[in-house]
Design an enzyme around this catalytic site. Structure first.
Site, mmCIF file in Angstrom:
data_model
loop_
_atom_site.group_PDB
_atom_site.id
_atom_site.type_symbol
_atom_site.label_atom_id
_atom_site.label_comp_id
_atom_site.label_asym_id
_atom_site.label_seq_id
_atom_site.Cartn_x
_atom_site.Cartn_y
_atom_site.Cartn_z
ATOM 1 N N LYS A 8 -15.069 10.441 -16.897
ATOM 2 C CA LYS A 8 -14.928 8.975 -17.008
ATOM 3 C C LYS A 8 -15.480 8.439 -18.311
ATOM 4 C CE LYS A 8 -18.311 10.573 -14.484
ATOM 5 N NZ LYS A 8 -18.610 11.112 -13.196
ATOM 6 N N GLU A 15 -7.607 11.069 -12.144
ATOM 7 C CA GLU A 15 -8.009 10.605 -10.800
ATOM 8 C C GLU A 15 -9.464 10.928 -10.494
ATOM 9 O OE1 GLU A 15 -8.060 8.621 -7.931
ATOM 10 O OE2 GLU A 15 -5.925 8.968 -8.006
ATOM 11 N N ILE A 17 -11.796 10.294 -3.865
ATOM 12 C CA ILE A 17 -10.959 9.213 -3.311
ATOM 13 C C ILE A 17 -9.776 8.947 -4.245
ATOM 14 C CG2 ILE A 17 -10.916 6.809 -2.531
ATOM 15 C CD1 ILE A 17 -13.955 6.856 -2.384
ATOM 16 N N ASP A 49 -22.752 5.222 -15.680
ATOM 17 C CA ASP A 49 -21.629 5.955 -15.076
ATOM 18 C C ASP A 49 -20.727 4.997 -14.286
ATOM 19 O OD1 ASP A 49 -20.418 8.617 -14.063
ATOM 20 O OD2 ASP A 49 -20.933 7.572 -12.208
ATOM 21 N N LYS A 77 -16.684 3.914 -14.851
ATOM 22 C CA LYS A 77 -15.650 3.923 -13.797
ATOM 23 C C LYS A 77 -15.048 2.537 -13.613
ATOM 24 C CE LYS A 77 -17.956 7.741 -11.444
ATOM 25 N NZ LYS A 77 -19.045 8.056 -10.510
ATOM 26 N N GLY A 94 -19.456 15.831 -6.139
ATOM 27 C CA GLY A 94 -19.584 17.159 -5.540
ATOM 28 C C GLY A 94 -18.410 18.040 -5.937
HETATM 29 P P1 NAP Z 1 -21.442 20.829 -15.242
HETATM 30 O O1 NAP Z 1 -21.700 21.399 -13.902
HETATM 31 O O2 NAP Z 1 -22.577 20.644 -16.175
HETATM 32 O O3 NAP Z 1 -20.358 21.781 -15.952
HETATM 33 C C1 NAP Z 1 -19.985 21.628 -17.295
HETATM 34 C C2 NAP Z 1 -19.207 22.871 -17.724
HETATM 35 O O4 NAP Z 1 -18.731 22.688 -19.045
HETATM 36 C C3 NAP Z 1 -20.036 24.139 -17.728
HETATM 37 O O5 NAP Z 1 -19.246 25.210 -17.272
HETATM 38 C C4 NAP Z 1 -20.386 24.323 -19.200
HETATM 39 O O6 NAP Z 1 -20.524 25.688 -19.565
HETATM 40 C C5 NAP Z 1 -19.162 23.742 -19.869
HETATM 41 N N1 NAP Z 1 -19.445 23.160 -21.181
HETATM 42 C C6 NAP Z 1 -20.228 22.103 -21.453
HETATM 43 N N2 NAP Z 1 -20.217 21.842 -22.772
HETATM 44 C C7 NAP Z 1 -19.425 22.765 -23.331
HETATM 45 C C8 NAP Z 1 -19.009 23.044 -24.654
HETATM 46 N N3 NAP Z 1 -19.422 22.305 -25.688
HETATM 47 N N4 NAP Z 1 -18.163 24.087 -24.865
HETATM 48 C C9 NAP Z 1 -17.745 24.849 -23.840
HETATM 49 N N5 NAP Z 1 -18.088 24.631 -22.550
HETATM 50 C C10 NAP Z 1 -18.918 23.602 -22.303
HETATM 51 O O7 NAP Z 1 -20.686 19.445 -15.146
HETATM 52 P P2 NAP Z 1 -19.827 18.893 -13.913
HETATM 53 O O8 NAP Z 1 -20.725 18.242 -12.944
HETATM 54 O O9 NAP Z 1 -18.872 19.928 -13.475
HETATM 55 O O10 NAP Z 1 -19.055 17.681 -14.638
HETATM 56 C C11 NAP Z 1 -17.938 17.932 -15.451
HETATM 57 C C12 NAP Z 1 -17.224 16.603 -15.712
HETATM 58 O O11 NAP Z 1 -16.790 16.052 -14.467
HETATM 59 C C13 NAP Z 1 -18.098 15.515 -16.334
HETATM 60 O O12 NAP Z 1 -17.298 14.736 -17.181
HETATM 61 C C14 NAP Z 1 -18.546 14.684 -15.144
HETATM 62 O O13 NAP Z 1 -18.841 13.355 -15.489
HETATM 63 C C15 NAP Z 1 -17.306 14.744 -14.299
HETATM 64 N N6 NAP Z 1 -17.499 14.525 -12.866
HETATM 65 C C16 NAP Z 1 -18.466 15.205 -12.190
HETATM 66 C C17 NAP Z 1 -18.586 15.047 -10.824
HETATM 67 C C18 NAP Z 1 -19.627 15.767 -10.027
HETATM 68 O O14 NAP Z 1 -19.724 15.521 -8.832
HETATM 69 N N7 NAP Z 1 -20.378 16.678 -10.620
HETATM 70 C C19 NAP Z 1 -17.731 14.171 -10.162
HETATM 71 C C20 NAP Z 1 -16.736 13.486 -10.880
HETATM 72 C C21 NAP Z 1 -16.643 13.681 -12.235
HETATM 73 P P3 NAP Z 1 -21.716 26.605 -18.945
HETATM 74 O O15 NAP Z 1 -21.420 26.682 -17.478
HETATM 75 O O16 NAP Z 1 -21.584 27.921 -19.622
HETATM 76 O O17 NAP Z 1 -22.987 25.876 -19.235
HETATM 77 N N1 HSE Z 2 -22.638 11.391 -11.248
HETATM 78 C C1 HSE Z 2 -21.487 10.866 -10.619
HETATM 79 C C2 HSE Z 2 -21.883 10.186 -9.327
HETATM 80 C C3 HSE Z 2 -20.505 11.964 -10.348
HETATM 81 O O1 HSE Z 2 -22.987 10.429 -8.845
HETATM 82 O O2 HSE Z 2 -21.106 9.398 -8.802
HETATM 83 C C4 HSE Z 2 -19.196 11.468 -9.821
HETATM 84 O O3 HSE Z 2 -18.506 10.746 -10.770
#
Ligand code: NAP
Ligand code: HSE
Length: 437
Positions: free
Chosen positions: A106, A130, A137, A202, A206, A303
């Protein structure tokens, strides 16, 4: 059936692993929906030696993002790494190489979406997002497609799972802020920088996206008024409950005759509203549309698999549309790019809401009269007032006041005059109140 579509992934953390697990577990069902299989062939991560929470036996792992975004072998790039600048560079590069993009990021869309969508349109590819709003959702799809007949009047959402999880743990279980945040981080809900969750950043990202697809306006993150949850105390949660309200962190986008309101802040909501009872990591968005009326979208806001669910749904959409004419795809921001509106965004000072105020006063005759005289000067009308029992450690007593709707600027002036009263101790706590009716 056609050959499987090959997908490259940037980031195999919480969301990337969630999406990869769903793709392999539900491969047959997904192929039946999409018309062909979908297979992750390459994934870029920071550290290829790190253990992964998904099966990577058929995936080439690399630390070189160019092997994903410039690959001639893949059609779709999943950007699930987070951050803004590197992600922008890689997404634009992927688009320039003719790849469709699916992202959960986002921050990327809120900051750079206007540029990214324009480039995607020029190159005839799709950018789907999405998962960027309210986790699993399908709120973007609902606004962009399901509500396409309507003029949207307003929307209000609990759109940060971490913040809602913390407020729920504090309110229902009396846990302290830090411990609840730690749990949210361990469960994979929090952003890499958790201040984004707590300070409302955040949710502002959104809300920027929701407002664009609801009203057909460009993404305007800089115009979103943003307040976080760190100032909310357990006392306020309990006083609000006594008065029949719950405190939630809301993102609100509203169309008014003067312009758009775009704001993120804590708010009291009547307990009887469904959204007031959305707890834990769950998110919910109420949309008030002219033809449909109010509708509520509820589900897990963060999640691995809930977010992965939205990523994979976007993938299926993109695969179904791979051979369609780019001009006839659903527009990125719901409205045709040349039909976006320039309706102004209002300053917070021009917004009117009701308020909850907690004022600590010395227990002396005439104190309330001083406060209500200031209210009268600023045309603030009181809806309810209660004096709480004195706190043993303080010489003052808390007074809790609910007001009718008043302009923010008037309230600010009144609060600063009240704080100058010699009988008022400490700062006035003010939380906006939304009836959502
Ligand atoms: P995360 O667990 O920290 O995973 C990030 C991944 O990206 C890791 O695999 C990391 O590699 C890789 N990475 C980060 N920087 C990099 C770079 N410069 N070059 C190559 N690989 C890189 O993050 P996440 O929670 O999955 O979130 C990912 C995205 O989804 C974010 O934009 C977040 O805002 C969004 N999001 C997250 C959630 C949630 O519930 N977590 C929900 C909705 C949206 P390594 O594993 O090797 O460190
Ligand atoms: N950090 C975000 C949250 C992840 O807690 O809602 C989902 O976008």
């Amino acid at each position: 059936m056609l050959e499987a579509v090959k997908v490259g992934v940037l980031g195999l953390g919480t969301v990337g692993s969630g999406a990869a697990s769903i793709l392999s577990r539900n491969a047959d069902e997904i192929a039946r929906r999409a018309g062909r299989g979908i297979q992750i062939s390459v994934a870029c991560v920071r550290d290829t030696k790190k253990p992964r929470a998904c099966d990577i036996s058929n995936v080439v792992l690399t630390e070189d993002a160019n092997q994903v975004v410039c690959s001639t072998d893949i059609d779709i790039v999943l950007e699930l790494m987070g951050g803004t600048e590197k992600a922008r560079e890689l997404v634009l590069k992927a688009i320039d190489h003719g790849k469709h993009v699916v992202t959960a990021n986002k921050a990327l869309i809120a900051y750079h979406g206007n540029e990214i969508f324009q480039r995607a349109q020029e190159k005839g590819v799709s950018v789907a997002f999405e998962a960027a709003v309210a986790g699993g959702i399908p709120i973007i799809k609902a606004l962009r497609e399901g509500l396409a007949a309507n003029s949207i009047e307003w929307l209000a959402g609990i759109i940060n799972g971490t913040g809602n999880f913390i407020l729920t743990e504090m309110g229902d279980r009396g846990r302290d802020f830090g411990a609840a945040l730690k749990d949210a981080q361990q469960l994979g809900y929090a952003e890499a920088d958790p201040t984004f969750d707590i300070q409302g950043t955040d949710a502002a990202h959104k809300l920027t996206i929701l407002a664009s697809v609801a009203f057909g306006v460009p993404l305007q993150l800089e115009k979103v008024y943003t307040e976080g949850i760190a100032e909310i105390t357990a006392k306020d949660v309990s006083y609000a409950a006594e008065l029949g309200y719950r405190i939630k962190h809301l993102g609100i986008a509203k169309r008014t005759a003067q312009g758009l309101e775009l704001r993120v802040h804590p708010a009291l909501i009547p307990q009887r509203r469904l959204i007031a009872n959305v707890d834990g990591v769950m998110n919910a968005v109420v949309v008030k549309a002219d033809a449909l009326g109010p509708s509520l979208y509820y589900g897990p806001g963060a999640g691995a698999e809930p977010t992965g669910s939205a990523v994979v749904a976007d993938l299926v959409d993109v695969v179904r549309a791979l051979t369609s004419d780019p001009e006839n795809r659903v527009p990125h921001l719901a409205f045709q790019p040349d039909a976006l509106s320039d309706i102004p965004v209002l300053s917070m000072d021009d917004v009117s809401t009701a308020y909850y105020l907690r004022i600590h006063v010395l227990d002396r005759p005439g104190v309330l009269a001083d406060v209500t005289r200031i209210f009268a000067v600023h045309t603030i009308s009181i809806e309810a007032i209660i004096q709480k029992e004195p706190q043993s450690d303080l010489a003052s007593v808390p007074i809790v006041i609910l007001t009718h709707q008043v302009n923010e600027q008037n309230m600010k002036c009144a609060i600063s005059e009240i704080e100058e009263l010699e009988t008022v101790t400490g700062e006035v706590m003010r939380i906006r109140l939304e009836t959502l009716s």
